[in-house]
Design an enzyme around this catalytic site. Structure first.
Site, PDB file in Angstrom:
ATOM      1  N   CYS A  21       0.812  -1.223   0.000  1.00  0.00           N
ATOM      2  CA  CYS A  21       0.000   0.000   0.000  1.00  0.00           C
ATOM      3  C   CYS A  21       0.844   1.271   0.000  1.00  0.00           C
ATOM      4  CB  CYS A  21      -0.917  -0.002   1.220  1.00  0.00           C
ATOM      5  SG  CYS A  21      -1.852  -1.527   1.378  1.00  0.00           S
ATOM      6  N   HIS A  70      -3.621   6.929   3.119  1.00  0.00           N
ATOM      7  CA  HIS A  70      -4.029   5.644   2.548  1.00  0.00           C
ATOM      8  C   HIS A  70      -5.362   5.220   3.175  1.00  0.00           C
ATOM      9  CE1 HIS A  70      -4.333   1.536   1.441  1.00  0.00           C
ATOM     10  NE2 HIS A  70      -3.773   1.024   2.521  1.00  0.00           N
ATOM     11  N   ASN A 129     -10.493  -1.076   0.787  1.00  0.00           N
ATOM     12  CA  ASN A 129      -9.061  -0.786   0.833  1.00  0.00           C
ATOM     13  C   ASN A 129      -8.464  -1.350  -0.458  1.00  0.00           C
ATOM     14  OD1 ASN A 129      -6.282  -1.096   1.189  1.00  0.00           O
ATOM     15  ND2 ASN A 129      -6.454  -1.518   3.385  1.00  0.00           N
TER      16      ASN A 129
HETATM   17  O1  UT7 Z   1      -3.785  -1.531   3.622  1.00  0.00           O
HETATM   18  C1  UT7 Z   1      -2.807  -2.499   3.795  1.00  0.00           C
HETATM   19  C2  UT7 Z   1      -2.392  -2.597   5.181  1.00  0.00           C
HETATM   20  N1  UT7 Z   1      -3.450  -3.108   6.015  1.00  0.00           N
HETATM   21  C3  UT7 Z   1      -4.072  -2.331   6.888  1.00  0.00           C
HETATM   22  O2  UT7 Z   1      -3.837  -1.157   6.934  1.00  0.00           O
HETATM   23  C4  UT7 Z   1      -5.010  -3.006   7.850  1.00  0.00           C
HETATM   24  C5  UT7 Z   1      -5.169  -2.200   9.098  1.00  0.00           C
HETATM   25  N2  UT7 Z   1      -5.915  -2.925  10.114  1.00  0.00           N
HETATM   26  C6  UT7 Z   1      -7.271  -2.935  10.160  1.00  0.00           C
HETATM   27  O3  UT7 Z   1      -7.940  -2.333   9.350  1.00  0.00           O
HETATM   28  C7  UT7 Z   1      -7.899  -3.646  11.331  1.00  0.00           C
HETATM   29  O4  UT7 Z   1      -6.887  -4.167  12.152  1.00  0.00           O
HETATM   30  C8  UT7 Z   1      -8.885  -4.794  10.932  1.00  0.00           C
HETATM   31  C9  UT7 Z   1     -10.160  -4.192  10.361  1.00  0.00           C
HETATM   32  C10 UT7 Z   1      -8.248  -5.734   9.945  1.00  0.00           C
HETATM   33  C11 UT7 Z   1      -9.289  -5.548  12.206  1.00  0.00           C
HETATM   34  O5  UT7 Z   1      -9.818  -4.649  13.170  1.00  0.00           O
HETATM   35  P1  UT7 Z   1      -9.285  -4.609  14.667  1.00  0.00           P
HETATM   36  O6  UT7 Z   1     -10.073  -3.591  15.360  1.00  0.00           O
HETATM   37  O7  UT7 Z   1      -7.789  -4.432  14.649  1.00  0.00           O
HETATM   38  O8  UT7 Z   1      -9.702  -6.040  15.195  1.00  0.00           O
HETATM   39  P2  UT7 Z   1      -8.780  -7.182  15.830  1.00  0.00           P
HETATM   40  O9  UT7 Z   1      -8.051  -7.901  14.779  1.00  0.00           O
HETATM   41  O10 UT7 Z   1      -8.008  -6.623  16.984  1.00  0.00           O
HETATM   42  O11 UT7 Z   1      -9.895  -8.140  16.430  1.00  0.00           O
HETATM   43  C12 UT7 Z   1     -10.747  -7.731  17.506  1.00  0.00           C
HETATM   44  C13 UT7 Z   1     -11.845  -8.775  17.700  1.00  0.00           C
HETATM   45  C14 UT7 Z   1     -11.285 -10.194  17.788  1.00  0.00           C
HETATM   46  O12 UT7 Z   1     -12.108 -10.924  18.678  1.00  0.00           O
HETATM   47  P3  UT7 Z   1     -11.672 -11.137  20.211  1.00  0.00           P
HETATM   48  O13 UT7 Z   1     -10.355 -11.868  20.155  1.00  0.00           O
HETATM   49  O14 UT7 Z   1     -11.565  -9.771  20.804  1.00  0.00           O
HETATM   50  O15 UT7 Z   1     -12.810 -11.944  20.758  1.00  0.00           O
HETATM   51  C15 UT7 Z   1     -11.465 -10.752  16.411  1.00  0.00           C
HETATM   52  O16 UT7 Z   1     -11.552 -12.147  16.383  1.00  0.00           O
HETATM   53  O17 UT7 Z   1     -12.715  -8.788  16.568  1.00  0.00           O
HETATM   54  C16 UT7 Z   1     -12.777 -10.104  15.997  1.00  0.00           C
HETATM   55  N3  UT7 Z   1     -12.924  -9.950  14.563  1.00  0.00           N
HETATM   56  C17 UT7 Z   1     -14.125  -9.865  13.954  1.00  0.00           C
HETATM   57  N4  UT7 Z   1     -15.379  -9.900  14.432  1.00  0.00           N
HETATM   58  C18 UT7 Z   1     -16.374  -9.766  13.537  1.00  0.00           C
HETATM   59  C19 UT7 Z   1     -11.952  -9.852  13.628  1.00  0.00           C
HETATM   60  N5  UT7 Z   1     -12.486  -9.701  12.407  1.00  0.00           N
HETATM   61  C20 UT7 Z   1     -13.835  -9.717  12.585  1.00  0.00           C
HETATM   62  C21 UT7 Z   1     -14.941  -9.585  11.702  1.00  0.00           C
HETATM   63  N6  UT7 Z   1     -16.181  -9.606  12.235  1.00  0.00           N
HETATM   64  N7  UT7 Z   1     -14.779  -9.418  10.381  1.00  0.00           N
END
Ligand code: UT7
Length: 309
Positions: free
Chosen positions: A113, A234, A264
């Site tokens: 990205c 971005h 994205n």
């Molecule tokens: O552009 C290229 C580079 N990439 C990026 O810039 C990505 C940047 N990161 C993000 O956009 C975010 O980290 C994500 C959207 C990918 C994830 O969001 P987050 O707030 O960081 O969530 P997390 O991975 O910390 O997960 C929090 C909770 C977890 O559950 P527990 O362990 O707290 O029970 C995950 O299992 O949310 C859960 N979770 C979901 N729940 C419902 C993760 N994905 C999902 C989902 N739906 N799609």
């Protein structure tokens, strides 16, 4: 001495993947996706390849440009992280279809990205030496080819698209760039068929580093942060942008989030945002503009434009 934008276009494929489609595919909800990312739907390329999309975006970008200028395009950079085949490079594949002269220096950048920022920095340095030439950046990403649609941590985020921007030398403008690269191959990588991403690590890397680098680039350019008209970040996740905006006590007016129905799109998100800012009449009157990209690597690049028109 710097560069100016001559033409910009985006190509958004017709296919759509909505939050309710995703609810049927993985354990997630419209609510969770909207709150955690800001997304509602993503553009999907279907059968179209990155090369198909790149050609469409580039042709439209050059449509209104005089032949004599097109013949002066001596640098073509394609940014992409979604190769179907690594060799030959996409830039070589599109030279003829988009009507560029054969004398063009054509290569691809694959730095996830952050690629568009690197392309901009290279274009600026190149055009400062060859002031009579033009440079075309064509960005095309189709991450849907590499998404595991059973992995809810990645499949909710990405969309497919292409965009093209044409640049020329401009005496009155100036660009200042700062880059940061960490060796962190286990945070975001393609593992065989699929992208494997620790999204939260990328999130923390972006939110933890962007404010400092933005302040640093302003200091280096002798521009007060309050004098920056637009911060074009971005479009990875709306919460990342909002968090950085908050640190500067600013909002959507200066830190636009416009990817809600696109997704994205990796290296394409920033040139798409350029076209959206033109549509909103925001780029025409802007003087100081910051571009920032971040992602795989981990990598982060920030460029301050003192003039873009
Ligand atoms: O552009 C290229 C580079 N990439 C990026 O810039 C990505 C940047 N990161 C993000 O956009 C975010 O980290 C994500 C959207 C990918 C994830 O969001 P987050 O707030 O960081 O969530 P997390 O991975 O910390 O997960 C929090 C909770 C977890 O559950 P527990 O362990 O707290 O029970 C995950 O299992 O949310 C859960 N979770 C979901 N729940 C419902 C993760 N994905 C999902 C989902 N739906 N799609």
């Amino acid at each position: 001495m710097g560069i100016k934008l001559v033409s910009a276009t985006r190509y958004l494929p017709q296919g759509k993947l909505t939050n309710s489609d995703l609810e049927k595919m993985v354990e997630t909800s419209d609510d969770w996706i909207r709150q955690r990312t800001g997304l509602v739907s993503r553009t999907m390329a279907g059968d179209e390849t990155i090369t198909d999309m790149a050609i469409k975006a580039a042709r439209e970008c050059l449509e209104k440009i005089d032949r004599e200028i097109i013949d002066k395009i001596k640098l073509l950079i394609v940014t992409t992280a979604s190769y179907l085949q690594v060799v030959p490079h996409v830039s070589a594949a599109i030279v003829k279809p988009i009507g560029l002269a054969e004398e063009v220096l054509a290569f691809d950048i694959n730095s996830g990205c952050t690629s568009f920022i690197y392309a901009l920095d290279i274009v600026e340095k190149y055009l400062l030496k060859d002031k009579d030439q033009y440079a075309l950046i064509v960005s095309s990403d189709k991450l849907s080819d590499y998404i595991d649609y059973t992995d809810r941590g990645t499949c909710i985020l990405f969309g497919d698209a292409a965009a093209a921007t044409l640049w020329a030398y401009e005496e009155q403008n100036e660009q200042i760039a700062i880059h940061k690269t960490l060796t962190a191959p286990d945070v975001l990588f393609r593992d065989g068929d699929y992208i494997n991403m620790n999204g939260n690590e990328v999130f923390k890397f972006a939110v933890g580093n962007l404010p400092e680098l933005i302040s640093d680039v302003c200091r280096k350019a002798n521009v007060d942060v309050s004098e920056v008209d637009l911060f074009l970040l971005h479009q990875a996740n709306g919460r990342i942008i909002e968090s950085v905006a908050k640190k500067f006590r600013s909002d959507d007016n200066h830190f636009p989030v416009r990817f809600q129905n696109i997704g994205n799109t990796s290296s394409v998100s920033l040139p798409i945002l350029i076209t959206q800012m033109i549509d909103e009449d925001k780029l025409q009157n802007a003087r100081n503009i910051i571009f920032a990209g971040f992602g795989a690597g981990l990598s982060l690049g920030v460029i301050l434009f003192k003039g873009i028109n």
